[in-house]
Design a protein around this motif. Structure first.
Motif, PDB file in Angstrom:
ATOM      1  N   MET A  75      -3.366  -1.100 -13.769  1.00 12.80           N
ATOM      2  CA  MET A  75      -2.336  -2.140 -13.704  1.00 12.80           C
ATOM      3  C   MET A  75      -1.722  -2.230 -12.317  1.00 12.80           C
ATOM      4  SD  MET A  75       0.643  -0.192 -15.893  1.00 12.80           S
ATOM      5  CE  MET A  75       2.135  -0.917 -15.240  1.00 12.80           C
ATOM      6  N   ARG A  76      -1.074  -3.344 -12.054  1.00 16.61           N
ATOM      7  CA  ARG A  76      -0.414  -3.554 -10.758  1.00 16.61           C
ATOM      8  C   ARG A  76       0.829  -2.671 -10.660  1.00 16.61           C
ATOM      9  NH1 ARG A  76      -2.407  -8.879 -11.784  1.00 16.61           N
ATOM     10  NH2 ARG A  76      -3.487  -9.658  -9.934  1.00 16.61           N
ATOM     11  N   HIS A  77       1.059  -2.131  -9.477  1.00 20.48           N
ATOM     12  CA  HIS A  77       2.245  -1.316  -9.193  1.00 20.48           C
ATOM     13  C   HIS A  77       3.450  -2.233  -9.025  1.00 20.48           C
ATOM     14  CE1 HIS A  77       4.950   1.146  -6.654  1.00 20.48           C
ATOM     15  NE2 HIS A  77       4.503   2.109  -7.412  1.00 20.48           N
ATOM     16  N   GLY A  78       4.602  -1.785  -9.487  1.00 18.13           N
ATOM     17  CA  GLY A  78       5.837  -2.556  -9.325  1.00 18.13           C
ATOM     18  C   GLY A  78       6.572  -2.655 -10.639  1.00 18.13           C
ATOM     19  N   GLY A  79       7.735  -3.226 -10.593  1.00 19.41           N
ATOM     20  CA  GLY A  79       8.531  -3.404 -11.798  1.00 19.41           C
ATOM     21  C   GLY A  79       9.961  -2.956 -11.583  1.00 19.41           C
ATOM     22  N   VAL A 111      -3.924   4.052 -13.820  1.00 19.01           N
ATOM     23  CA  VAL A 111      -4.070   3.853 -12.385  1.00 19.01           C
ATOM     24  C   VAL A 111      -3.235   2.639 -12.015  1.00 19.01           C
ATOM     25  CG1 VAL A 111      -5.668   3.189 -10.554  1.00 19.01           C
ATOM     26  CG2 VAL A 111      -6.361   4.873 -12.235  1.00 19.01           C
ATOM     27  N   LEU A 112      -2.367   2.816 -11.029  1.00 20.98           N
ATOM     28  CA  LEU A 112      -1.573   1.694 -10.535  1.00 20.98           C
ATOM     29  C   LEU A 112      -2.178   1.241  -9.211  1.00 20.98           C
ATOM     30  CD1 LEU A 112       0.731   3.887 -11.899  1.00 20.98           C
ATOM     31  CD2 LEU A 112       1.845   1.689 -11.808  1.00 20.98           C
ATOM     32  N   VAL A 113      -2.400  -0.062  -9.081  1.00 23.25           N
ATOM     33  CA  VAL A 113      -3.049  -0.626  -7.901  1.00 23.25           C
ATOM     34  C   VAL A 113      -2.079  -1.547  -7.173  1.00 23.25           C
ATOM     35  CG1 VAL A 113      -5.368  -0.437  -8.896  1.00 23.25           C
ATOM     36  CG2 VAL A 113      -4.042  -2.542  -9.227  1.00 23.25           C
ATOM     37  N   ARG A 114      -2.435  -1.876  -5.938  1.00 23.68           N
ATOM     38  CA  ARG A 114      -1.606  -2.802  -5.163  1.00 23.68           C
ATOM     39  C   ARG A 114      -1.591  -4.161  -5.852  1.00 23.68           C
ATOM     40  NH1 ARG A 114      -1.887  -2.623   1.151  1.00 23.68           N
ATOM     41  NH2 ARG A 114      -1.602  -4.802   0.636  1.00 23.68           N
ATOM     42  N   PRO A 115      -0.445  -4.812  -5.894  1.00 26.12           N
ATOM     43  CA  PRO A 115      -0.373  -6.120  -6.555  1.00 26.12           C
ATOM     44  C   PRO A 115      -1.295  -7.161  -5.926  1.00 26.12           C
ATOM     45  CG  PRO A 115       1.833  -5.275  -6.148  1.00 26.12           C
ATOM     46  CD  PRO A 115       0.872  -4.352  -5.451  1.00 26.12           C
ATOM     47  N   ASP A 116      -1.518  -7.036  -4.611  1.00 22.64           N
ATOM     48  CA  ASP A 116      -2.326  -8.023  -3.902  1.00 22.64           C
ATOM     49  C   ASP A 116      -3.762  -7.556  -3.655  1.00 22.64           C
ATOM     50  OD1 ASP A 116      -1.549  -6.007  -2.181  1.00 22.64           O
ATOM     51  OD2 ASP A 116      -1.280  -7.326  -0.458  1.00 22.64           O
ATOM     52  N   ASP A 117      -4.095  -6.341  -4.087  1.00 21.94           N
ATOM     53  CA  ASP A 117      -5.447  -5.806  -3.889  1.00 21.94           C
ATOM     54  C   ASP A 117      -5.762  -4.865  -5.046  1.00 21.94           C
ATOM     55  OD1 ASP A 117      -7.812  -4.618  -3.108  1.00 21.94           O
ATOM     56  OD2 ASP A 117      -7.027  -3.761  -1.254  1.00 21.94           O
ATOM     57  N   LEU A 118      -6.436  -5.370  -6.042  1.00 23.96           N
ATOM     58  CA  LEU A 118      -6.661  -4.621  -7.279  1.00 23.96           C
ATOM     59  C   LEU A 118      -7.627  -3.452  -7.113  1.00 23.96           C
ATOM     60  CD1 LEU A 118      -6.824  -7.590  -9.802  1.00 23.96           C
ATOM     61  CD2 LEU A 118      -4.841  -6.287  -9.004  1.00 23.96           C
ATOM     62  N   GLN A 119      -8.239  -3.316  -5.946  1.00 23.95           N
ATOM     63  CA  GLN A 119      -9.155  -2.204  -5.707  1.00 23.95           C
ATOM     64  C   GLN A 119      -8.462  -1.020  -5.033  1.00 23.95           C
ATOM     65  OE1 GLN A 119     -12.102  -2.456  -7.224  1.00 23.95           O
ATOM     66  NE2 GLN A 119     -11.230  -4.420  -7.816  1.00 23.95           N
TER      67      GLN A 119
END
Length: 156
Positions: free
Chosen positions: A101-105, A19-27
């Protein structure tokens, strides 16, 4: 769970979902990366199991070596294609989210990174002896886009 999957299946690699979550909102879930249905044939389209969820026996690193640092974005795909492309490697899917984990990269930075990763995936397939083409690799994008909307119940 993972140890049980190794033992009960005799697999060399066990993987699940991410599951990828928003970097600023882990929920807040941004994307659900489902590894179910992975087959070796999917490597030729640029698909691999969710690599952050992969558990690998040490013997595979001893046999296949480590990551090729010559790849700027697709080193994970290159290693996975080399290993899971081998018919001697047994893998098993564990039907659960193993990583949040946080989305992005580097692979999500726009059109240039998309083009770079597509070229690197093509190179990785060629090096692993997996026949592919740019049209075949580009055909993965509609399915990848659906990952942003398609989620199991209760994962919104």
């Amino acid at each position: 769970d993972v140890a049980d999957a190794f033992q009960s299946t005799g697999a060399d690699v066990v993987f699940g979902d991410v599951v990828l979550v928003r970097p600023d909102d882990l929920q807040t879930v941004v994307r659900f990366y489902r590894s179910a249905g992975f087959t070796r044939d999917r490597l030729a389209r640029g698909f691999m199991p969710a690599h952050p969820s992969m558990f690998v026996r040490r013997s595979l690193f001893e046999r296949f070596g480590g990551f090729d640092v010559g790849y700027r974005i697709a080193g994970d795909f290159a290693w996975t294609a080399k290993v899971l492309g081998s018919p001697k490697v047994k893998f098993a899917y564990l039907p659960r989210v193993l990583v949040r984990m946080r989305h992005g990269g580097a692979s999500t930075q726009g059109l240039m990174s998309t083009w770079r990763i597509t070229r690197e995936i093509r190179r990785a397939c060629r090096e692993a002896g997996i026949p592919t083409s740019y049209p075949r690799l580009l055909s993965r994008f509609p399915e990848k886009i659906l990952e942003y909307w398609k989620r199991p119940p209760g994962l919104r």
